[in-house]
Motif scaffolding. Structure first.
Motif, PDB file in Angstrom:
ATOM      1  N   TYR A   6      41.563  35.792  33.386  1.00 30.13           N
ATOM      2  CA  TYR A   6      41.289  36.556  34.614  1.00 30.13           C
ATOM      3  C   TYR A   6      41.741  38.010  34.509  1.00 30.13           C
ATOM      4  O   TYR A   6      41.192  38.880  35.133  1.00 30.13           O
ATOM      5  CB  TYR A   6      41.963  35.885  35.815  1.00 30.13           C
ATOM      6  CG  TYR A   6      41.463  34.488  36.064  1.00 30.13           C
ATOM      7  CD1 TYR A   6      40.402  34.262  36.929  1.00 30.13           C
ATOM      8  CD2 TYR A   6      42.015  33.402  35.396  1.00 30.13           C
ATOM      9  CE1 TYR A   6      39.918  32.979  37.150  1.00 30.13           C
ATOM     10  CE2 TYR A   6      41.538  32.106  35.610  1.00 30.13           C
ATOM     11  CZ  TYR A   6      40.498  31.914  36.488  1.00 30.13           C
ATOM     12  OH  TYR A   6      40.016  30.650  36.689  1.00 30.13           O
ATOM     13  N   ARG A  31      47.778  27.021  26.362  1.00 31.67           N
ATOM     14  CA  ARG A  31      46.915  27.011  27.544  1.00 31.67           C
ATOM     15  C   ARG A  31      45.440  27.030  27.154  1.00 31.67           C
ATOM     16  O   ARG A  31      45.064  27.489  26.071  1.00 31.67           O
ATOM     17  CB  ARG A  31      47.240  28.201  28.446  1.00 31.67           C
ATOM     18  CG  ARG A  31      46.992  29.546  27.796  1.00 31.67           C
ATOM     19  CD  ARG A  31      47.174  30.675  28.798  1.00 31.67           C
ATOM     20  NE  ARG A  31      48.547  30.745  29.316  1.00 31.67           N
ATOM     21  CZ  ARG A  31      48.891  31.420  30.408  1.00 31.67           C
ATOM     22  NH1 ARG A  31      47.970  32.082  31.091  1.00 31.67           N
ATOM     23  NH2 ARG A  31      50.130  31.480  30.806  1.00 31.67           N
ATOM     24  N   HIS A  32      44.587  26.519  28.044  1.00 30.60           N
ATOM     25  CA  HIS A  32      43.145  26.508  27.807  1.00 30.60           C
ATOM     26  C   HIS A  32      42.358  27.041  29.009  1.00 30.60           C
ATOM     27  O   HIS A  32      41.137  26.905  29.057  1.00 30.60           O
ATOM     28  CB  HIS A  32      42.663  25.087  27.505  1.00 30.60           C
ATOM     29  CG  HIS A  32      43.009  24.622  26.122  1.00 30.60           C
ATOM     30  ND1 HIS A  32      44.197  23.991  25.831  1.00 30.60           N
ATOM     31  CD2 HIS A  32      42.349  24.704  24.947  1.00 30.60           C
ATOM     32  CE1 HIS A  32      44.229  23.698  24.536  1.00 30.60           C
ATOM     33  NE2 HIS A  32      43.121  24.121  23.984  1.00 30.60           N
ATOM     34  N   SER A  33      43.049  27.604  29.998  1.00 32.15           N
ATOM     35  CA  SER A  33      42.327  28.050  31.194  1.00 32.15           C
ATOM     36  C   SER A  33      41.480  29.283  30.878  1.00 32.15           C
ATOM     37  O   SER A  33      41.585  29.870  29.810  1.00 32.15           O
ATOM     38  CB  SER A  33      43.321  28.364  32.313  1.00 32.15           C
ATOM     39  OG  SER A  33      44.191  29.391  31.900  1.00 32.15           O
ATOM     40  N   LYS A  34      40.668  29.659  31.849  1.00 27.43           N
ATOM     41  CA  LYS A  34      39.867  30.873  31.700  1.00 27.43           C
ATOM     42  C   LYS A  34      40.791  32.097  31.724  1.00 27.43           C
ATOM     43  O   LYS A  34      41.965  31.988  32.062  1.00 27.43           O
ATOM     44  CB  LYS A  34      38.872  30.979  32.862  1.00 27.43           C
ATOM     45  CG  LYS A  34      37.844  29.864  32.863  1.00 27.43           C
ATOM     46  CD  LYS A  34      36.997  29.938  34.124  1.00 27.43           C
ATOM     47  CE  LYS A  34      36.080  28.720  34.194  1.00 27.43           C
ATOM     48  NZ  LYS A  34      35.311  28.683  35.447  1.00 27.43           N
ATOM     49  N   ILE A  48      36.851  30.780  23.836  1.00 24.62           N
ATOM     50  CA  ILE A  48      36.387  29.881  24.902  1.00 24.62           C
ATOM     51  C   ILE A  48      35.111  30.453  25.514  1.00 24.62           C
ATOM     52  O   ILE A  48      35.136  31.550  26.059  1.00 24.62           O
ATOM     53  CB  ILE A  48      37.458  29.762  26.008  1.00 24.62           C
ATOM     54  CG1 ILE A  48      38.792  29.323  25.415  1.00 24.62           C
ATOM     55  CG2 ILE A  48      36.985  28.824  27.111  1.00 24.62           C
ATOM     56  CD1 ILE A  48      39.911  29.211  26.447  1.00 24.62           C
TER      57      ILE A  48
END
Lengths: 181, 405
Positions: free
Chosen positions: A66, A61-64, A36
């Motif tokens: 952290y 999932r595709h979130s950033k 990503i």
């Protein structure tokens, strides 16, 4: 097995392509992967984040990312520009493009590889900049156990062809051998 | 070429592709005749890749370069009127610029397929995703689907041709995929062979009409008012029939790829769920992981993923919504002065049956993690169990700090 990695690079160094090469190489290993990029108003030279997830199973999932398991820094100057421990607070392993081991506290392990010299040696220069992505991707693959060098080579061949591919493969193989703790 | 594997004798090719390239591969496999597009971030890579394919001869299609998105849709409108299989793609302001032509296409019953790589509408200038752009065309008579991942964006594009060209439907389709989160994220996808796709998706039949040189023919002419209303009624019925066709096409696609999503909706752990979450797009993957973690903690919660907002899966919303205690709808688009766009629709269907709470989040690309969804869902369940005011449609905005320097 489920791992998350962050790449910090300068716009133009090839951080996004590095994460994609690693995702391809991990897939050749029979794993699931996701690369990503974080695009914004970045331009050449700005600090760019790229994310990589590698797993034995499908990643939904595709979130950033952290809190990463590993962090790769393509330009050692980034270390003096941002507070890494504040940006990514958890305990992680670091790989830096640097001719010597950086003197840093608070990391699980620190690896370094002189990807800039490797890129220059193999004439990987674009618009005056050494392109360090394939060397750094290879070092990451080894240190984080993401993929074998054979699969890194196969993945590089997806992105480059002809003489450019040969130069990048040579750089990747050299970085594989040179990355050190 | 990548790992190959077989599904009931069909060859598949595993590749790691970003969403935009995956869409262009689907368009190539659909053997489109005419492409016209105007570049806009984050869609541009789709039509750049298609231009390369046409240039190299890999794809035998006519590529029409135009001066704007309005012209791009006008060009494929003309080509589709002439019987061609067509494609275009856009995002955000590009879609808004097409707005007039969107209605020409749907009211003419032309099976145009368009990818909308969703992107926030400015100002402030923002290239990241929300669903506001695609939902501005909700009422236009286009079929509108939202993909959850790269592979589904590919599948939905191929299926869009089969659905739109079906003689029971003959309506255009939008395949919406979240900007950057899917358009620029590389993931493994298994690509079916050209031979299998050719067998499943034959060339377009000359429906609903084909204009030919030398043959007198009028389209969209001025007519009696009653004819206008009658034509709207036909579109209404076609949209109703499209529900069945979407389910059928999704089911039969499994024969080629082994993949099937459930038709208009995907049901994820809903069968014994006390609480149902509804949403669209890529973050449904993050919501599924949140649901898995909540299930481990003993919460009986499931996801009804709305794959198509038009035609709206009213029956599924009633079936799963009314057997649950309460429904939470998480929207990436808002109707100002009312609420989340999907939440408003779900609430109107479930009124008098099940309480519905709407959450608006992720506008302008604000990142939402599984952990955020866990917090939202837990708070929703607590409020319901404490008998707080989840009466008809309560809308909450999930705000995040950051990026202010």
């Amino acid at each position: 097995m489920y791992r998350e990695y962050i790449i910090l690079s300068r716009g133009g160094q090839g951080g996004v392509t590095a994460s994609r090469i690693l995702a391809s190489a991990a897939t050749y290993e029979g794993r699931w992967a996701q690369a990503i990029p974080e695009f914004g108003a970045e331009r050449r030279g700005a600090i760019v984040r790229s994310y990589l997830r590698v797993s034995d199973g499908i990643i939904k999932r595709h979130s950033k990312i952290y809190r990463a398991d590993g962090l790769s820094i393509f330009s050692s100057k980034i270390l003096s520009l941002i507070d890494i421990k504040r940006e990514i607070p958890n305990d992680l392993t670091l790989i830096v493009n640097s001719p010597y081991k950086p003197d840093l506290e608070g990391f699980k392990e620190i690896y370094y590889v002189d990807a800039t010299s490797i890129a220059l040696k193999h004439d990987l220069v674009l618009a005056g900049w050494p392109i360090v992505n394939t060397a750094m991707a290879s070092a990451m693959a080894k240190v984080f156990n993401i993929a074998s060098i054979d699969n890194i080579v196969k993945a590089i061949e997806e992105y480059f062809s002809g003489e450019i591919a040969i130069k990048n493969i040579s750089a990747a193989m050299e970085a594989w051998d040179m990355v050190a703790r | 070429m990548r790992l190959r594997w077989s599904w009931r004798g069909s060859d598949m090719d595993r590749r790691v592709l970003i969403g935009n390239i995956a869409i262009s591969e689907a368009v190539k496999l659909a053997r489109v005749d005419v492409i016209s597009a105007y570049p806009i971030t984050p869609q541009t890579i789709i039509v750049e890749k298609l231009a390369e394919m046409v240039d190299s001869g890999e794809l035998n299609a006519k590529y029409i370069r135009v001066d704007s998105e309005h012209s791009a849709l006008a060009a494929v409108y003309g080509a589709s009127s002439g019987g061609s299989r067509v494609f275009t793609a856009t995002s955000s302001h590009g879609l808004l610029y097409m707005y007039e032509m969107l209605w020409w296409v749907s009211n003419s019953r032309l099976p145009v397929v368009m990818a909308v790589v969703t992107r926030s509408i400015g100002p402030p200038w923002n290239i990241h995703t929300d669903h506001q752009d695609a939902l501005t065309v909700r009422d236009s008579g286009w079929i509108i689907g939202f993909a959850e991942n790269v592979e589904e964006a590919f599948d939905m594009t191929l299926q869009a041709y089969k659905i739109s060209e079906d003689k029971r439907v003959l309506l255009p389709s939008i395949v919406a995929l979240d900007g950057f989160i899917l358009s620029h994220t590389a993931e493994p996808i298994d690509i079916p062979s050209q031979e299998d796709i050719d067998r499943w998706l034959p060339p377009r039949e000359p429906l609903p009409f084909v204009m030919k040189p030398g043959e007198g023919f009028a389209v969209g002419n001025l007519g009696p008012d009653e004819v206008t209303m009658e034509l709207r009624w036909y579109i209404w019925r076609a949209m109703e029939r499209a529900k069945r066709v979407i389910n059928e096409v999704d089911y039969e696609y499994k024969d080629i790829t082994g993949r099937s999503y459930g038709g208009l909706t995907e049901r994820y752990r809903v069968e014994d769920a006390d609480y149902i979450v509804m949403g669209m797009g890529s973050w449904c993957g993050d919501i599924k992981e949140a649901i898995d973690m909540l299930r481990d903690e003993g919460y009986r919660v499931g996801l009804l993923r709305i794959r198509y907002i038009r035609p709206l899966p009213i029956q599924d919303i009633i079936k799963y919504g009314s057997r649950s205690k309460a429904v939470l709808v998480i929207d990436r688009a808002v109707s100002m002065g009312y609420g989340g766009v999907l939440a408003g629709e779900v609430a109107s269907i479930l009124r008098g049956r099940t309480p519905v709470k709407g959450v608006v989040a992720g506008l302008g690309g604000v990142d939402m993690r599984s952990e955020d969804f866990i917090d939202i869902i837990k708070r929703f369940i607590e409020e319901y169990e404490l008998d707080l005011d989840i009466n008809w449609l309560n809308t909450y905005w999930i705000m995040k700090d950051g990026g202010r320097g």
